[in-house]
Design an enzyme around this catalytic site. Structure first.
Site, PDB file in Angstrom:
ATOM      1  CB  SER A  16      -0.956  -0.042   1.191  1.00  0.00           C
ATOM      2  OG  SER A  16      -2.010   0.869   1.019  1.00  0.00           O
ATOM      3  CG  ASP A  35      -4.289  -1.938   0.687  1.00  0.00           C
ATOM      4  OD1 ASP A  35      -3.620  -2.676   1.428  1.00  0.00           O
ATOM      5  OD2 ASP A  35      -4.112  -0.721   0.591  1.00  0.00           O
TER       6      ASP A  35
END
Length: 755
Positions: free
Chosen positions: A67, A213
C-alpha cells in the site's frame, strides 16, 4: 473497472526464492532489506526513515512494500533519493491526488457547469436494465499519473530485480483472497494495485486477476523480504492503532475497525517472525490519520525520530562514506531507458462506447518522436478531465527498435447513462421554506461522432423544470457544437405588499410558465468558459389570482381585494450567452472569478414583446484561512419596448438580501451587490462533513418596474452572520440576517447558491 495492461506480470501467492541476489556470506556485508507497511497518510514516516538511513550511510539492498509502503518503497527502488521523494510529494496536494481531484479550471466548461449545478458527486448511472454505481469512490487516476511522472525512465515491462533497488509490491486477489506478489511489469501499476484500499480505491485488473490493497493479507511483508535474500530486515510498521469502542460512533468507523483487526492479525504474525538481528520501527505518529495527507511534516519527523531512538543498532549497519558512495554509484541501472529513446509505434485501446479516435486525437506523441513521459502525462490528464473515462494509462514496452507506446482508456463502467444530483433545502423559520431536487441525465457518445443527450430536471416546492438537449460536435470533439433543445418551466412566485417590510406576508400568488424550443451553437472560450448563440420560440405566461386579499399592515381591520394583471406572449428570440468560470471550487470558493451574462432580443419588436439582459459575477480571493467573495448582479429590459413585460428579476432570501422573505421584491430591473467574508474554523480531509466556516455578508440592492428608476434608489440593505459547512450533500448555512426598520430573519440553507 480499471483496464489491465497486457504486460508480462509474474505473481504468485508463494513467491519463489530471490534469484537476482544471494544472501551475503559471513565475510561480506549483510544483505539489508527494508519492509514498509501500509497506513495511508501515515506512510510519510517512511520518508523520514529513508532520510535517516541515508544520513547514517545504511545501504538498502532490497525493499518489500504494501500500500503506502509500496508507494514510497517503489519510488525509492526506482532510483529516487529520499529528499527527491519528499520534494516530489511536497509540491502537490496529496489529498487531491488521493481523491482524484483535478484543478477545476483545467476541466471543460460542461463539467464545471455540472459540478456547480449538481454538487452531490454520487457516481450513479444505469444501463442494461439496472442501476449501476462505481466500484470505488476514486479510481486512482491522479495517483497513477504521479507515479508515472516520477518513474518515467523505466519501461512498462521491467523486471523489478533490475531496479536500482530490487523491489516487491504486495496486493490481494479479490476473488480468492490470496496474496499476490508483483515482481515485474509496470512499476506504477504494481504500486497502484498494492494500495487499492477496498471501498476507497477501485480494484485493479492486472494479469488476469482483480487486485486490491495488499494490507488485507500482508501489511508488513517480512516473509517476502526474507525470500528476497535478506540477512537483516528493517521493518517499519505505521498501521493505524485500533480505537476504543466508545470512539466508534458511525458505521464507517466500525467497518474501519474491523478491517484494522484483520490487518493487525497478519501484522502480528509477521512481527513474531523477526529475528534478534532484525529491527522493528514503529514511529510515534500520534493522531495522524489514514487520510490526513496535510500532515507530511509530522509523519516525516516521526519516521526520522524512530531511527534516532535506535541509533545504536543502525550504527552497526552503517558503512564508511566512501563505501556508501561506491555502493550508490554501482546500483543497477540497466532497467533505465536510454536518454534518446524514440517511440516506434503507438497503440490506442479503449473499452466502452468512447472510440479510440477520441484518445488518439488528444495525443501529441507520434511514431518517431522521442519518448517524453511528461508530454504524454499532460495529454492523458486532458482526457481524464474530459470526464469520459474512469481510467487512462500508458505503458512503454518492447525491445529496442520496436518500442510501443500503449495507451489504454476505460470508459466509465456505470454507464452508458449517467445521473447527477443536487439538493436544496431552505427555511427562514417563519413558515416560508423551499425544497428542490435537481436531477441531471447525461448520455454521451450516442454515436462515434460524439453526439450526446442531456436532460436537466428540477423538482421543487416552487419550481418545476425540464430541459432536454442534443449536442453534436461539428469540427472537433472539444470545439464548436450545435444543440437543438426544448424546455418547460413552471414556477410559483409570491406577491408582497411593497410597503410591508417587517413580517411581510404574501398577498397573492403568480403562477408563471415558460415554454421554449430552439437551437444553439456553442463554442468554448479556451479553458475560460463558453459562449452560446441561440434562436428560439418562447411562450411566456404569468397568471395571477383574479381576486386577492389585501391587508393594510397599519390597520389589520382594513381588508379589501384587488385584481392583479395576467400576462402572456409568444415571441421568436435571438439569445447570446457567455460564461467564464475560473473559481477554484464550487462551494466556498477561495480563488478565481465567475462571470455569467446573457442578452435576449425579440425579432418582432411590436407591442407586447420584450428584450432582457442580465450579468452576474463573483470574485473570490483569500489569505490563509481568510476569504473574501464579492458578488454583483444587474439586469433589465432594453430597447424601445415598454416596461409591461413579465417581472423577470427578484430579490429577497438567502444571499439575495437575506433579511427579507424569498423573492419579496420583483421587477423588470435589478441591481444588487454583496461582500462576504469567510473564516475557516476547521478542515477535515474526509467524512460527510469537511470544512467549517464562520462568515458575514453585507448586501445592498433593489428592483424597479421602470427603466427611469433603475439604479436611482431607494436602496435596500441586509447584513448577516452565519456558520457554513461543506458536507457530502452540498454546502450548509445557518445564520441570522437583519435590515433597517427592524427587519430580521433566521435562515437555514442546504445547497449551493451564489444568487
Amino acid at each position: 473497472m480499471i483496464l489491465g495492461i497486457s504486460v508480462a506480470y509474474a505473481s504468485t501467492s508463494v513467491p519463489p526464492a530471490f534469484e537476482g541476489h544471494q544472501p551475503a556470506s559471513s565475510t561480506t556485508r549483510p544483505r539489508i532489506c527494508l519492509v514498509l507497511s501500509g497506513g495511508g497518510a501515515r506512510g510519510y514516516a517512511h520518508i523520514g526513515v529513508l532520510k535517516e538511513l541515508e544520513r547514517l550511510h545504511v545501504p538498502i539492498d532490497c525493499i518489500a512494500g504494501t500500500s503506502m509502503g509500496a508507494v514510497i518503497g517503489g519510488l525509492y527502488a526506482s532510483g529516487m533519493r529520499a529528499t527527491e521523494i519528499e520534494a516530489a510529494l511536497a509540491g502537490i496536494d496529496l489529498t487531491d491526488v488521493a481523491f482524484d481531484r483535478s484543478a477545476r479550471h483545467e476541466k471543460p466548461e460542461a463539467v464545471r457547469s455540472d459540478e456547480m449545478r449538481y454538487p452531490l458527486g454520487l457516481p450513479l448511472g444505469f444501463g442494461d436494465g439496472r442501476i449501476k454505481t462505481a466500484t470505488g469512490l476514486v479510481y486512482g487516476k491522479q495517483l497513477l499519473a504521479l507515479l508515472q511522472a516520477n518513474t518515467s525512465r523505466l519501461p512498462g515491462d521491467v523486471d523489478f530485480d533490475n531496479l536500482p533497488v530490487p523491489f516487491r509490491a504486495v496486493a490481494t486477489d479479490l476473488e480468492t483472497g490470496q496474496m499476490v506478489v508483483l515482481r515485474r511489469g509496470s512499476l506504477p501499476l504494481a504500486i497502484r494495485a498494492s494500495m487499492a484500499v477496498p471501498g476507497l480505491f477501485a480494484p485493479v485488473p492486472l494479469d488476469g486477476r482483480t487486485l486490491v490493497d495488499g494490507g488485507v493479507v500482508r501489511n508488513l511483508p517480512v516473509d517476502i523480504a526474507r525470500e528476497m535474500g535478506a540477512d537483516i530486515v528493517i521493518a517499519v510498521n505505521i498501521g493505524t492503532p485500533l480505537r476504543r469502542a466508545g470512539e466508534l460512533t458511525s458505521m464507517a468507523g466500525v467497518t474501519q475497525q474491523m478491517v484494522g483487526m484483520l490487518i493487525g492479525q497478519n501484522v502480528r504474525i509477521q512481527k513474531a517472525s523477526l529475528r534478534p538481528s532484525d529491527i522493528l520501527l514503529e514511529p510515534d505518529l500520534g493522531d495522524l490519520s489514514f487520510t490526513d495527507f496535510a500532515g507530511a511534516n509530522k509523519g516525516i519527523a516521526a519516521g526520522a525520530g524512530a531511527v534516532e531512538r535506535d541509533s545504536t543498532q543502525f550504527a552497526a549497519l552503517s558503512v564508511p562514506p566512501e563505501i556508501y558512495a561506491t555502493w550508490l554509484a554501482n546500483r543497477n541501472e540497466q532497467a533505465f531507458l536510454p536518454p534518446d529513446t524514440h517511440v516506434d509505434r503507438v497503440e490506442v485501446t479503449t473499452v466502452g462506447p468512447v472510440p479510440a479516435a477520441r484518445v488518439a486525437q488528444a495525443l501529441h506523441t507520434r511514431p518517431g518522436d522521442a519518448y517524453d513521459a511528461a508530454v504524454i502525462g499532460r495529454d492523458l490528464q486532458s482526457l481524464d478531465n474530459s470526464d469520459d473515462f474512469q481510467s487512462v494509462s500508458q505503458t512503454f514496452t518492447g525491445p529496442l527498435g520496436d518500442r510501443v507506446l500503449k495507451v489504454e482508456a476505460d470508459s466509465k463502467s456505470w454507464g452508458p447513462n449517467f445521473l447527477l444530483f443536487g439538493l436544496g433545502l431552505s427555511s427562514n423559520f417563519s413558515g416560508d421554506g423551499d425544497f428542490t431536487l435537481r436531477i441531471g441525465h447525461r448520455r454521451p457518445w450516442l454515436t462515434q461522432s460524439g453526439l450526446s443527450w442531456r436532460n436537466d430536471i428540477v423538482l421543487g416546492s416552487r419550481d418545476l423544470y425540464w430541459r432536454t438537449e442534443l449536442r453534436q460536435p461539428l469540427f472537433s470533439l472539444d470545439g464548436i457544437y450545435i444543440g437543438p433543445y426544448a424546455s418547460i418551466k413552471r414556477s410559483q412566485a409570491n406577491v408582497y405588499n411593497d410597503d410591508a417590510d417587517v413580517d411581510a406576508q404574501p398577498v397573492a400568488i403568480y403562477r408563471q410558465q415558460e415554454l421554449r424550443a430552439g437551437v444553439a451553437i456553442g463554442m468554448p472560450l479556451g479553458k475560460l468558459g463558453e459562449v452560446r448563440a441561440e434562436a428560439a420560440q418562447v411562450h411566456t405566461s404569468n397568471v395571477a389570482s383574479t381576486s386577492s386579499l389585501f391587508v393594510d399592515p397599519t390597520n389589520t381591520s382594513d381588508i379589501g381585494t384587488f385584481a392583479l394583471p395576467s400576462f402572456s406572449t409568444t415571441q421568436t428570440v435571438i439569445r447570446v450567452e457567455a460564461k467564464v468560470d475560473q473559481l477554484d471550487q464550487v462551494v466556498f470558493p477561495r480563488h478565481g472569478y465567475f462571470v455569467d451574462g446573457y442578452a435576449e432580443m425579440a425579432l418582432d419588436q411590436s407591442e407586447g414583446k420584450y428584450n432582457t439582459a442580465q450579468i452576474r459575477s463573483l470574485w473570490a480571493t483569500s489569505y490563509g484561512v481568510h476569504s473574501v467573495n464579492v458578488a454583483l448582479e444587474a439586469g433589465g429590459q432594453f430597447g424601445h419596448l415598454s416596461d409591461d413585460g413579465p417581472y423577470n428579476f427578484t430579490l429577497g432570501g438567502f444571499q439575495h438580501l437575506a433579511a427579507y422573505a424569498p423573492q419579496q421584491f420583483s421587477g423588470n430591473y435589478v441591481l444588487y451587490g454583496r461582500v462576504t467574508y469567510l473564516g475557516q474554523l476547521k478542515h477535515l480531509e474526509s467524512g460527510p462533513m469537511r470544512d467549517l466556516f464562520i462568515g458575514t455578508s453585507l448586501e445592498a440592492g433593489n428592483v424597479w418596474s421602470t427603466s427611469k428608476g433603475f439604479g436611482r434608489g431607494p436602496w435596500r440593505s441586509s447584513a448577516s452572520v452565519f456558520l457554513g459547512m461543506t458536507t457530502s450533500l452540498g454546502p450548509l448555512y445557518l445564520g441570522v440576517a437583519a435590515a433597517p426598520a427592524g427587519v430580521h430573519e433566521v435562515y437555514f440553507q442546504l445547497g449551493n447558491q451564489f444568487w
